[in-house]
Write a protein that holds these residues in place. Sequence first.
Motif, short mmCIF file in Angstrom:
data_model
loop_
_atom_site.label_atom_id
_atom_site.label_comp_id
_atom_site.label_asym_id
_atom_site.label_seq_id
_atom_site.Cartn_x
_atom_site.Cartn_y
_atom_site.Cartn_z
N UNK A 1 -35.83 22.28 -2.00
CA UNK A 1 -37.12 22.95 -2.15
C UNK A 1 -37.31 23.82 -0.87
N UNK A 2 -37.86 24.99 -1.11
CA UNK A 2 -38.21 26.20 -0.08
C UNK A 2 -39.73 26.22 -0.54
N UNK A 3 -40.52 26.03 0.60
CA UNK A 3 -41.93 26.16 0.21
C UNK A 3 -42.64 27.09 1.12
N UNK A 4 -43.11 28.20 0.67
CA UNK A 4 -43.71 29.06 1.54
C UNK A 4 -45.31 28.90 1.74
N UNK A 5 -46.01 29.52 2.45
CA UNK A 5 -47.49 29.43 2.77
C UNK A 5 -48.23 30.67 2.19
N UNK A 6 -47.58 31.43 1.42
CA UNK A 6 -48.33 32.68 0.85
C UNK A 6 -49.32 32.54 -0.01
N UNK A 7 -49.46 33.52 -0.83
CA UNK A 7 -50.68 33.60 -1.87
C UNK A 7 -50.26 32.72 -3.06
N UNK A 8 -48.85 32.62 -3.33
CA UNK A 8 -48.60 31.82 -4.71
C UNK A 8 -48.65 32.91 -5.68
N UNK A 9 -48.35 32.66 -7.06
CA UNK A 9 -48.17 33.08 -7.93
C UNK A 9 -49.05 32.99 -9.28
N UNK A 10 -49.67 33.64 -9.98
CA UNK A 10 -50.40 33.30 -11.13
C UNK A 10 -49.65 32.46 -12.02
N UNK A 11 -50.09 31.33 -12.52
CA UNK A 11 -49.19 30.57 -13.48
C UNK A 11 -48.76 31.24 -14.62
N UNK A 12 -49.49 32.21 -15.08
CA UNK A 12 -49.09 32.93 -16.50
C UNK A 12 -47.96 33.83 -15.99
N UNK A 13 -47.52 34.22 -14.99
CA UNK A 13 -46.50 35.23 -14.63
C UNK A 13 -45.35 34.48 -13.87
N UNK A 14 -45.27 33.06 -13.86
CA UNK A 14 -44.19 32.68 -12.99
C UNK A 14 -42.89 32.81 -13.64
N UNK A 15 -43.04 32.48 -14.96
CA UNK A 15 -41.81 32.81 -15.81
C UNK A 15 -40.96 34.05 -15.82
N UNK B 1 -46.47 26.64 -8.21
CA UNK B 1 -47.45 26.61 -6.96
C UNK B 1 -47.60 25.29 -6.56
N UNK B 2 -47.62 25.30 -5.14
CA UNK B 2 -48.13 24.14 -4.42
C UNK B 2 -49.56 23.90 -4.43
N UNK B 3 -50.15 22.63 -4.72
CA UNK B 3 -51.61 22.45 -4.91
C UNK B 3 -52.26 23.12 -3.44
N UNK B 4 -51.82 23.15 -2.38
CA UNK B 4 -52.34 23.34 -1.23
C UNK B 4 -52.32 24.92 -0.96
N UNK B 5 -51.37 25.69 -1.78
CA UNK B 5 -51.21 27.00 -1.46
C UNK B 5 -49.80 27.35 -1.29
N UNK B 6 -49.31 28.17 -1.66
CA UNK B 6 -47.77 28.83 -1.63
C UNK B 6 -47.07 28.73 -2.79
N UNK B 7 -46.02 29.24 -2.71
CA UNK B 7 -45.10 28.98 -3.69
C UNK B 7 -43.85 28.09 -3.35
N UNK B 8 -43.37 27.08 -4.50
CA UNK B 8 -42.06 26.51 -4.05
C UNK B 8 -41.04 26.68 -5.16
#
Length: 491
Positions: free
Chosen positions: A407-421, A463-470
């Motif tokens: 797992x690589x988790x960043x602390x950025x803004x994340x990605x909208x759920x609809x656009x992950x795929x 997306x991580x619940x606390x923010x960022x992308x996994x």
Amino acid sequence: MPFSLRPPRSLRHRLLLTMAVGVLAVQLIGNLIWAVQLQHQARQELTEAATQIAGSAAEAIRFFRALPPNYRPILLEQLREMGGTRFFVTVNQHPVTLRPIQHEPLLDLVTETVTHTIQRQSPERLQVAFAWPERLPVSDEGATVEDLPENWVAHTLLLQPRPAPVLVIQTEIESGDWLYLASVMPDPYFLDSHNPFPPDRLLLQVLTLVVVLLLSAWVVRWLTQPLAQLAAHADAFGKGVGMGPLPENSSQEFLKTAAVFREMQERIQRFLDDRERLFASISHDLRTPITRLKLRTELLDDETLKADYHEDLDELDMMVKGALQSVKDTDIHENQTTVRLDTLLERMAHVARLAGHEVTLDLAPTTLIARPLAIKRAIGNLLDNALRYGDQVEISLCRQADLFHLQLRDHGPGIPEAQLNQLFSPYTRLPHGKARNQQGMGLGLSIAKNIIHAHGGKLVLRNHPAGGLIAHIELPVPTDHTLTAASQGGA
């Protein structure tokens, strides 16, 4: 939760289970039929034997009843000294109290038959029971079999080599005189001989089951081992590992399957080689006319039109470069070998820290079978994205069952759920990604996913619940066959 039986997933276990259940079912049905037949035969034989004993007892009763009382002691003395009867006989003033054998259906059958037979001929008071000869009372004064001389009971009651149940018949021949008759059955050990499941038969059943299961295990292993080897070859082929030839000493059906598999391998490999050459050739050849068009565009006088042409040609050039990069990154021609994934991640994290980024590691020692440059490029693309958009990255690596989890988790803004795929599609870039990286082409995630899939793994973004992308990667744990093949390939 309702209980449900699920068959084992392994073909070997399914065949062994089928054989075991089949043998047990046959043994159970056979034993049931045998027990029913033996029980019927035992009841028939015991009924005949009990009828004969009852007839002899009825004659003895009539004889002693007709004998004058003063002659009875003389006759009893002669019978004890000389024998001549199947019964041990004595006369008591009261019926002797016995300890009858309880809860034996065959014994109950004999006592009921003897009772009914004697009562039909002599309806006087009658007591019939089976008792063990140990401390068997023979008189109302308390005397037992052990107190009698051996020659008195040697011919009527079986005490050696082991005791047998004794049938005791007591009837009142006249007021104050009870005739006591004791004898064993014609088959003294009929309880053992009519037992449908004696120890020796059960032992034979168990030995039969064990032998059948051992032979079944050997046959099943002989049948399924080539299938396991074929599966290992198919898995290795999907990961680009050579496993050598398939065994040729198996069944005819497996040899046909192996031949078809080899032909399929060759067709797929030819298709991949042709696709790679065609795609690379087209992408490379397009760069020359694009360059010529750019030079000719410079001759245009209309600056607006020139800018439009340059924008279209730059976009086309970027797509061609991206196509070449995609082929170069996903079709890396290198052999698979053992890779210490935790060591590789430590090196990549060290380089990132030298560049001023914050990277934390939680790694378990992990040995992976992979193409070193390809797996490094895939993880490197994910790490670069995480550092570019999240600044701080947390990396964890562990093993669960047959999978490695990275797992690589960043602390950025994340990605909208609809656009992950959508991020895995080539040339796909989100607005905040374009703002941070103008030169990107949107191929990093697509290339990383293709490489991970080529290694038999899976890449998932969330997306991580606390923010960022996994970025979550699952890679298969190498088997012994794969380790052997990889070590031979590396050598």
